[in-house]
Scaffold this motif. Sequence first.
Motif, PDB file in Angstrom:
ATOM      1  N   LEU A   1       0.852  -1.190   0.000  1.00 23.65           N
ATOM      2  CA  LEU A   1       0.000   0.000   0.000  1.00 23.65           C
ATOM      3  C   LEU A   1       0.889   1.242   0.000  1.00 23.65           C
ATOM      4  CD1 LEU A   1      -2.661  -1.131   2.631  1.00 23.65           C
ATOM      5  CD2 LEU A   1      -2.560  -1.615   0.172  1.00 23.65           C
ATOM      6  N   ARG A   2       0.983   1.890  -1.140  1.00 31.85           N
ATOM      7  CA  ARG A   2       1.937   2.982  -1.318  1.00 31.85           C
ATOM      8  C   ARG A   2       1.667   4.187  -0.418  1.00 31.85           C
ATOM      9  NH1 ARG A   2       2.923   2.867  -7.863  1.00 31.85           N
ATOM     10  NH2 ARG A   2       5.044   2.015  -7.736  1.00 31.85           N
TER      11      ARG A   2
ATOM     12  N   GLU B   1       5.023   1.644   7.118  1.00 32.38           N
ATOM     13  CA  GLU B   1       5.028   0.783   8.295  1.00 32.38           C
ATOM     14  C   GLU B   1       5.242   1.595   9.578  1.00 32.38           C
ATOM     15  OE1 GLU B   1       4.357  -2.271   8.731  1.00 32.38           O
ATOM     16  OE2 GLU B   1       4.468  -3.236   6.770  1.00 32.38           O
ATOM     17  N   THR B   2       6.133   2.583   9.529  1.00 26.02           N
ATOM     18  CA  THR B   2       6.430   3.421  10.692  1.00 26.02           C
ATOM     19  C   THR B   2       6.438   4.876  10.249  1.00 26.02           C
ATOM     20  OG1 THR B   2       8.834   3.450  10.378  1.00 26.02           O
ATOM     21  CG2 THR B   2       7.909   1.572  11.581  1.00 26.02           C
ATOM     22  N   ILE B   3       6.692   5.788  11.201  1.00 26.08           N
ATOM     23  CA  ILE B   3       6.734   7.211  10.872  1.00 26.08           C
ATOM     24  C   ILE B   3       8.104   7.643  10.365  1.00 26.08           C
ATOM     25  CG2 ILE B   3       4.887   7.809  12.479  1.00 26.08           C
ATOM     26  CD1 ILE B   3       7.005   8.728  14.461  1.00 26.08           C
ATOM     27  N   ASP B   4       9.070   6.728  10.345  1.00 26.84           N
ATOM     28  CA  ASP B   4      10.391   7.045   9.821  1.00 26.84           C
ATOM     29  C   ASP B   4      10.281   7.385   8.334  1.00 26.84           C
ATOM     30  OD1 ASP B   4      13.505   6.661  10.516  1.00 26.84           O
ATOM     31  OD2 ASP B   4      13.123   5.994   8.453  1.00 26.84           O
ATOM     32  N   LYS B   5      11.000   8.421   7.909  1.00 20.96           N
ATOM     33  CA  LYS B   5      10.879   8.888   6.519  1.00 20.96           C
ATOM     34  C   LYS B   5      11.354   7.836   5.517  1.00 20.96           C
ATOM     35  CE  LYS B   5      15.342  11.345   6.464  1.00 20.96           C
ATOM     36  NZ  LYS B   5      15.999  12.660   6.225  1.00 20.96           N
ATOM     37  N   ASN B   6      12.183   6.908   5.947  1.00 22.46           N
ATOM     38  CA  ASN B   6      12.669   5.849   5.067  1.00 22.46           C
ATOM     39  C   ASN B   6      11.917   4.536   5.247  1.00 22.46           C
ATOM     40  OD1 ASN B   6      14.758   7.492   3.950  1.00 22.46           O
ATOM     41  ND2 ASN B   6      15.978   7.126   5.794  1.00 22.46           N
TER      42      ASN B   6
ATOM     43  N   LEU C   1       0.458  -5.773   2.265  1.00 26.33           N
ATOM     44  CA  LEU C   1      -0.847  -6.398   2.451  1.00 26.33           C
ATOM     45  C   LEU C   1      -0.785  -7.873   2.071  1.00 26.33           C
ATOM     46  CD1 LEU C   1      -3.792  -5.743   3.276  1.00 26.33           C
ATOM     47  CD2 LEU C   1      -4.298  -5.629   0.831  1.00 26.33           C
ATOM     48  N   PHE C   2      -0.574  -8.166   0.779  1.00 29.22           N
ATOM     49  CA  PHE C   2      -0.535  -9.565   0.328  1.00 29.22           C
ATOM     50  C   PHE C   2       0.902 -10.070   0.279  1.00 29.22           C
ATOM     51  CE2 PHE C   2      -4.776  -9.646  -2.228  1.00 29.22           C
ATOM     52  CZ  PHE C   2      -5.462  -9.657  -1.033  1.00 29.22           C
ATOM     53  N   ARG C   3       1.033 -11.396   0.509  1.00 33.66           N
ATOM     54  CA  ARG C   3       2.344 -12.050   0.509  1.00 33.66           C
ATOM     55  C   ARG C   3       2.191 -13.425  -0.142  1.00 33.66           C
ATOM     56  NH1 ARG C   3       6.140 -12.660   5.808  1.00 33.66           N
ATOM     57  NH2 ARG C   3       6.225 -10.404   5.478  1.00 33.66           N
ATOM     58  N   PRO C   4       3.150 -13.817  -1.013  1.00 33.20           N
ATOM     59  CA  PRO C   4       2.985 -15.067  -1.775  1.00 33.20           C
ATOM     60  C   PRO C   4       2.982 -16.312  -0.887  1.00 33.20           C
ATOM     61  CG  PRO C   4       4.679 -13.661  -2.760  1.00 33.20           C
ATOM     62  CD  PRO C   4       4.347 -13.076  -1.412  1.00 33.20           C
ATOM     63  N   GLU C   5       2.314 -17.339  -1.372  1.00 34.30           N
ATOM     64  CA  GLU C   5       2.315 -18.631  -0.695  1.00 34.30           C
ATOM     65  C   GLU C   5       3.722 -19.199  -0.682  1.00 34.30           C
ATOM     66  OE1 GLU C   5      -0.442 -22.628  -0.566  1.00 34.30           O
ATOM     67  OE2 GLU C   5      -0.139 -21.639  -2.503  1.00 34.30           O
ATOM     68  N   GLY C   6       4.079 -19.832   0.429  1.00 34.29           N
ATOM     69  CA  GLY C   6       5.421 -20.347   0.622  1.00 34.29           C
ATOM     70  C   GLY C   6       6.189 -19.538   1.642  1.00 34.29           C
ATOM     71  N   ALA C   7       5.866 -18.234   1.724  1.00 33.16           N
ATOM     72  CA  ALA C   7       6.454 -17.373   2.742  1.00 33.16           C
ATOM     73  C   ALA C   7       5.619 -17.470   4.020  1.00 33.16           C
ATOM     74  CB  ALA C   7       6.509 -15.929   2.265  1.00 33.16           C
TER      75      ALA C   7
ATOM     76  N   ALA D   1     -17.612 -10.501   1.409  1.00 37.64           N
ATOM     77  CA  ALA D   1     -16.983 -11.221   2.518  1.00 37.64           C
ATOM     78  C   ALA D   1     -15.472 -11.177   2.344  1.00 37.64           C
ATOM     79  CB  ALA D   1     -17.461 -12.672   2.566  1.00 37.64           C
ATOM     80  N   GLY D   2     -14.754 -11.177   3.475  1.00 41.77           N
ATOM     81  CA  GLY D   2     -13.297 -11.140   3.409  1.00 41.77           C
ATOM     82  C   GLY D   2     -12.650 -11.310   4.761  1.00 41.77           C
ATOM     83  N   ILE D   3     -11.405 -10.888   4.846  1.00 42.57           N
ATOM     84  CA  ILE D   3     -10.616 -10.982   6.075  1.00 42.57           C
ATOM     85  C   ILE D   3     -10.084  -9.594   6.389  1.00 42.57           C
ATOM     86  CG2 ILE D   3      -8.580 -11.996   7.167  1.00 42.57           C
ATOM     87  CD1 ILE D   3      -8.913 -14.439   5.406  1.00 42.57           C
ATOM     88  N   THR D   4     -10.221  -9.199   7.651  1.00 36.35           N
ATOM     89  CA  THR D   4      -9.831  -7.850   8.037  1.00 36.35           C
ATOM     90  C   THR D   4      -8.855  -7.861   9.206  1.00 36.35           C
ATOM     91  OG1 THR D   4     -10.658  -5.658   8.681  1.00 36.35           O
ATOM     92  CG2 THR D   4     -11.758  -7.553   9.658  1.00 36.35           C
ATOM     93  N   ASP D   5      -7.953  -6.883   9.191  1.00 34.43           N
ATOM     94  CA  ASP D   5      -7.157  -6.510  10.354  1.00 34.43           C
ATOM     95  C   ASP D   5      -7.728  -5.215  10.893  1.00 34.43           C
ATOM     96  OD1 ASP D   5      -5.624  -8.707   9.897  1.00 34.43           O
ATOM     97  OD2 ASP D   5      -3.894  -7.627   9.095  1.00 34.43           O
ATOM     98  N   LYS D   6      -7.036  -4.598  11.832  1.00 30.39           N
ATOM     99  CA  LYS D   6      -7.527  -3.356  12.413  1.00 30.39           C
ATOM    100  C   LYS D   6      -7.713  -2.280  11.348  1.00 30.39           C
ATOM    101  CE  LYS D   6      -6.362   0.076  15.962  1.00 30.39           C
ATOM    102  NZ  LYS D   6      -5.418   0.446  17.045  1.00 30.39           N
ATOM    103  N   TYR D   7      -6.720  -2.136  10.467  1.00 27.83           N
ATOM    104  CA  TYR D   7      -6.752  -1.057   9.478  1.00 27.83           C
ATOM    105  C   TYR D   7      -6.910  -1.546   8.042  1.00 27.83           C
ATOM    106  CZ  TYR D   7      -4.773   1.876  13.215  1.00 27.83           C
ATOM    107  OH  TYR D   7      -4.552   2.565  14.394  1.00 27.83           O
ATOM    108  N   TRP D   8      -6.647  -2.826   7.758  1.00 30.45           N
ATOM    109  CA  TRP D   8      -6.552  -3.312   6.379  1.00 30.45           C
ATOM    110  C   TRP D   8      -7.621  -4.366   6.105  1.00 30.45           C
ATOM    111  CZ3 TRP D   8      -3.438   0.457   5.964  1.00 30.45           C
ATOM    112  CH2 TRP D   8      -2.383   0.660   6.867  1.00 30.45           C
ATOM    113  N   LEU D   9      -8.043  -4.433   4.839  1.00 32.39           N
ATOM    114  CA  LEU D   9      -9.132  -5.344   4.478  1.00 32.39           C
ATOM    115  C   LEU D   9      -8.867  -5.951   3.103  1.00 32.39           C
ATOM    116  CD1 LEU D   9     -12.125  -6.433   4.781  1.00 32.39           C
ATOM    117  CD2 LEU D   9     -12.808  -4.328   3.591  1.00 32.39           C
TER     118      LEU D   9
END
Length: 615
Positions: free
Chosen positions: A102-103, A107-112, A118-124, A264-272
Amino acid sequence: MQNDNKNTLMFIVSAFVILIGYQFFILGPQQKKAEAEARAKKAAQQQVAAQQGVTLDANGNPAPLRLSRDQAKAQSPRVVVDTPALSGSIALKGGRIDDLYLRKYAETIDKNSPPVELFRPEGAEHAWFADFGWAGANLPGLPDSRTVWTAAPGQVLRPNSPVTLTYDNGAGLIFTRVIAVDDQTMFTVTDSVRNVGTQGLQLAPYATVQRQGITDKLGKTQIVHEGAIGVLGAGKDQKLELNKYGKWKKDKPLTTFDSVGGWAGITDKYWLAALIPGQDQTIKAQYRMTNVGGTDVYDVNFVGPTQALNPGATLTQKTRLFAGAKTVPLLRKYEYGATTPPAIWEFWSTAKAEIPRFDDAVDWGMFRFFTRPIFNILEIFYKLVGNFGLAIMALTVLLKLILYPMADKSYESMAKIKKISPEVEKLKAKHKDDPAKQQQEMMALYAKEKINPMMGCLPMLVQIPVFYSLYKVLTVTIEMRHAPFFGWIHDLSSPDPTTLFNLFGLIPWDPATLPVVGASIAHVGIWPLLYGFTMWLTTSMNPPAGDPVQQKIFQLFPIIFTFTLSGMSVGLVIYWCWSNVLTIIQQYVIMRRYGVENPIDKLLARLQGKPVSAT
């Protein structure tokens, strides 16, 4: 009493000094030694793994069955996804959407900081992806997770530039998958299958969102829903169906729903990640949890009706996939589609939703009729003042003004009770052996002073759902995430970064490293201390509890809540602190009106060198 207070203070200081000394001189060296041994062990494991080609997990332990994210991604040729809101790729192996970032969110407030994954391939580890296809009984050659689709070279998925995948099973069926995406976070997957054979077939479309394992942090909080979510059913019987991760695993590993349309789907606190079939399509949806090879696999899927595919005919299925952040304006935009969403005051609106109750992906809770309007008003204030912290304070003022009449009655009753508390104590002492007489005399005193004891409680009870709803809004909505305030507060959704126990950063030491109590004191910073002070002041302005033990307990509340709330989002602490300040002002005005002693006047008198009453 004075000696007791001094002894208590000396005990607290001594205990803290002993704890610090124990940390520095005993636990500190032991911890450093253990860390050095762990580093040496990890380095040895990595060296052996490098020689043998073994993958390591996050802790440096051998995990040969798991791949790194990059390794899992490399298992398939890919088509790049490149939009203003999303980056990633589509796996040609399986034709899956399984690699998304999600561009617009870091992840954090650090500028870098990297963007949110969100999505990650199967196997990981903790794979999360969306899959689509066709199901049929005893039909070999249907595409599955091992099927490698074909795409024209150089295709890139962008808004207004869909990609086309094809697969010929060599047995009379040609499959085509067209994947489109808008400039936000909505994919449209159009699957078609053409029968070029000589025999008729029966096929049903399906779609699934699947998570293979979840992190330890998910599903732990009670106030935020994380897990399966959807609006399912037929017509007016459609309702919000929820299944939290913990309950999903233990109590309801398989739940099925018959529905017409919905989502229908799967949700986290902020992501869906949510699947949206055609709203006139009959489907059978499932929330399913299975354990595969020691990994809990959470799967939300639906299957459409079985359809005949005669020779020379083509079947087509269109499914949408939302994969992004749960921002309310965006959810409402998708909910109403081309129709303008009704304004917050248009309760009578009959605007038809294209995706039913899609903004209920945000966990508004049982007080939805309060939380939704409160959020809308908060959003208006945010647009006006440009700072989310100031918007919280402005909304708190508005709520206080709306509830002022009820609160005024409550504080007026409490002020009168506090004023006559010396007389009440005399009555208790006078009739200490006759509780019935004591109660009779107290009721007579209340009647004489025109005091209704219940008026101090009932208005406060009415206000509780409203202020709980504000707390809920600030907890579940994404708007407070990474929002700055002033000074040292750069993220209102995180705890106060300062702490009293290293003199607010002057001492180069992290209190969180302390055993047992470290996590509890790591964020006892400026805002939690201000909250504790305001809570002590409001408690001091209330009538004293009748029982001495209760009085002692109430005196401890500010200290207890200071430590308890210090680990919460500083935005919530600012809200509670500001709410207390407004309450103190209102109580002070009322107490001055009725000539009741209060701690503020006593403090001002001390500062001016005036005598202070001992009562």
